[in-house]
Write a protein that holds these residues in place. Sequence first.
Motif, PDB file in Angstrom:
ATOM      1  N   GLU A  39       0.835  -1.196   0.000  1.00  0.00           N
ATOM      2  CA  GLU A  39       0.000   0.000   0.000  1.00  0.00           C
ATOM      3  C   GLU A  39       0.870   1.247   0.000  1.00  0.00           C
ATOM      4  OE1 GLU A  39      -3.833  -1.633   2.505  1.00  0.00           O
ATOM      5  OE2 GLU A  39      -2.260  -0.563   3.587  1.00  0.00           O
ATOM      6  N   ILE A  40       0.372   2.266  -0.695  1.00  0.00           N
ATOM      7  CA  ILE A  40       0.979   3.592  -0.604  1.00  0.00           C
ATOM      8  C   ILE A  40      -0.075   4.527  -0.021  1.00  0.00           C
ATOM      9  CG2 ILE A  40       2.635   3.233  -2.469  1.00  0.00           C
ATOM     10  CD1 ILE A  40       0.797   4.963  -4.269  1.00  0.00           C
ATOM     11  N   MET A  41       0.392   5.480   0.763  1.00  0.00           N
ATOM     12  CA  MET A  41      -0.488   6.459   1.371  1.00  0.00           C
ATOM     13  C   MET A  41       0.003   7.852   0.999  1.00  0.00           C
ATOM     14  SD  MET A  41      -0.281   3.552   3.360  1.00  0.00           S
ATOM     15  CE  MET A  41       1.110   3.836   4.380  1.00  0.00           C
ATOM     16  N   LEU A  42      -0.923   8.708   0.584  1.00  0.00           N
ATOM     17  CA  LEU A  42      -0.591  10.072   0.220  1.00  0.00           C
ATOM     18  C   LEU A  42      -1.824  10.945   0.236  1.00  0.00           C
ATOM     19  CD1 LEU A  42      -0.181  10.484  -3.614  1.00  0.00           C
ATOM     20  CD2 LEU A  42      -1.044   8.396  -2.621  1.00  0.00           C
ATOM     21  N   GLU A  43      -1.584  12.243   0.281  1.00  0.00           N
ATOM     22  CA  GLU A  43      -2.660  13.217   0.134  1.00  0.00           C
ATOM     23  C   GLU A  43      -2.747  13.533  -1.352  1.00  0.00           C
ATOM     24  OE1 GLU A  43      -4.650  14.447   2.476  1.00  0.00           O
ATOM     25  OE2 GLU A  43      -3.622  13.532   4.179  1.00  0.00           O
ATOM     26  N   ILE A  44      -3.903  13.275  -1.948  1.00  0.00           N
ATOM     27  CA  ILE A  44      -4.040  13.519  -3.392  1.00  0.00           C
ATOM     28  C   ILE A  44      -5.466  13.941  -3.722  1.00  0.00           C
ATOM     29  CG2 ILE A  44      -4.531  11.075  -3.874  1.00  0.00           C
ATOM     30  CD1 ILE A  44      -2.919  11.509  -6.537  1.00  0.00           C
ATOM     31  N   ASP A  45      -5.560  14.919  -4.613  1.00  0.00           N
ATOM     32  CA  ASP A  45      -6.864  15.343  -5.116  1.00  0.00           C
ATOM     33  C   ASP A  45      -7.321  14.354  -6.177  1.00  0.00           C
ATOM     34  OD1 ASP A  45      -6.904  17.647  -3.531  1.00  0.00           O
ATOM     35  OD2 ASP A  45      -5.802  18.798  -5.039  1.00  0.00           O
ATOM     36  N   GLU A  46      -8.611  14.152  -6.259  1.00  0.00           N
ATOM     37  CA  GLU A  46      -9.187  13.198  -7.212  1.00  0.00           C
ATOM     38  C   GLU A  46      -8.769  13.503  -8.650  1.00  0.00           C
ATOM     39  OE1 GLU A  46     -10.976   9.788  -8.217  1.00  0.00           O
ATOM     40  OE2 GLU A  46     -10.837  10.501  -6.155  1.00  0.00           O
ATOM     41  N   ASP A  47      -8.625  14.788  -8.983  1.00  0.00           N
ATOM     42  CA  ASP A  47      -8.265  15.140 -10.362  1.00  0.00           C
ATOM     43  C   ASP A  47      -6.825  14.758 -10.719  1.00  0.00           C
ATOM     44  OD1 ASP A  47      -7.322  17.167  -8.634  1.00  0.00           O
ATOM     45  OD2 ASP A  47      -7.366  18.656 -10.237  1.00  0.00           O
ATOM     46  N   LYS A  48      -5.991  14.424  -9.721  1.00  0.00           N
ATOM     47  CA  LYS A  48      -4.610  13.992  -9.988  1.00  0.00           C
ATOM     48  C   LYS A  48      -4.477  12.469 -10.065  1.00  0.00           C
ATOM     49  CE  LYS A  48      -1.582  17.630  -8.541  1.00  0.00           C
ATOM     50  NZ  LYS A  48      -0.314  17.872  -7.843  1.00  0.00           N
ATOM     51  N   MET A  49      -5.545  11.751  -9.798  1.00  0.00           N
ATOM     52  CA  MET A  49      -5.484  10.285  -9.806  1.00  0.00           C
ATOM     53  C   MET A  49      -5.083   9.699 -11.162  1.00  0.00           C
ATOM     54  SD  MET A  49      -5.641   8.802  -6.936  1.00  0.00           S
ATOM     55  CE  MET A  49      -5.884   7.151  -7.555  1.00  0.00           C
ATOM     56  N   PRO A  50      -5.619  10.190 -12.285  1.00  0.00           N
ATOM     57  CA  PRO A  50      -5.185   9.627 -13.568  1.00  0.00           C
ATOM     58  C   PRO A  50      -3.676   9.787 -13.792  1.00  0.00           C
ATOM     59  CG  PRO A  50      -7.222  10.848 -13.873  1.00  0.00           C
ATOM     60  CD  PRO A  50      -6.739  11.136 -12.470  1.00  0.00           C
ATOM     61  N   ALA A  51      -3.124  10.939 -13.416  1.00  0.00           N
ATOM     62  CA  ALA A  51      -1.681  11.165 -13.579  1.00  0.00           C
ATOM     63  C   ALA A  51      -0.888  10.238 -12.662  1.00  0.00           C
ATOM     64  CB  ALA A  51      -1.335  12.621 -13.281  1.00  0.00           C
ATOM     65  N   LEU A  52      -1.370  10.022 -11.438  1.00  0.00           N
ATOM     66  CA  LEU A  52      -0.694   9.107 -10.513  1.00  0.00           C
ATOM     67  C   LEU A  52      -0.734   7.683 -11.048  1.00  0.00           C
ATOM     68  CD1 LEU A  52       0.724   8.480  -7.825  1.00  0.00           C
ATOM     69  CD2 LEU A  52      -1.555   8.204  -6.815  1.00  0.00           C
ATOM     70  N   THR A  53      -1.877   7.278 -11.572  1.00  0.00           N
ATOM     71  CA  THR A  53      -2.019   5.935 -12.134  1.00  0.00           C
ATOM     72  C   THR A  53      -1.005   5.714 -13.260  1.00  0.00           C
ATOM     73  OG1 THR A  53      -4.368   5.855 -11.548  1.00  0.00           O
ATOM     74  CG2 THR A  53      -3.628   4.344 -13.264  1.00  0.00           C
TER      75      THR A  53
END
Length: 95
Positions: A39-53
């Motif tokens: 598991e990874i844990m971070l503070e992230i906005d939903e709109d940045k999820m595609p870039a993180l993926t």
Amino acid sequence: MTTLQVENVKCGGCASTLTSKLKEEFGEIEVNLETHPREIMLEIDEDKMPALTLALRSLGYPLSTDELGLMQTASTKAKSFVSCAVGKIDNFKEA
């Protein structure tokens, strides 16, 4: 704090790669090596999820929820070996 499950993370070298390569764009990331899948844990906005993926996939550590084809799965595993080795070398240099 968002917790995500990722594949192909095996050791501290992998964790080092994830934290160092993703920090600039996504901030501080914690990696839990005690769980399977990891598991990874971070503070992230939903709109940045595609870039993180995409960033995770490019390093060889796709989200457990990613639906990858056979070739993509093989490719991410190969990338994860390289990312792991780079993380181990970086850890060695810092020590």
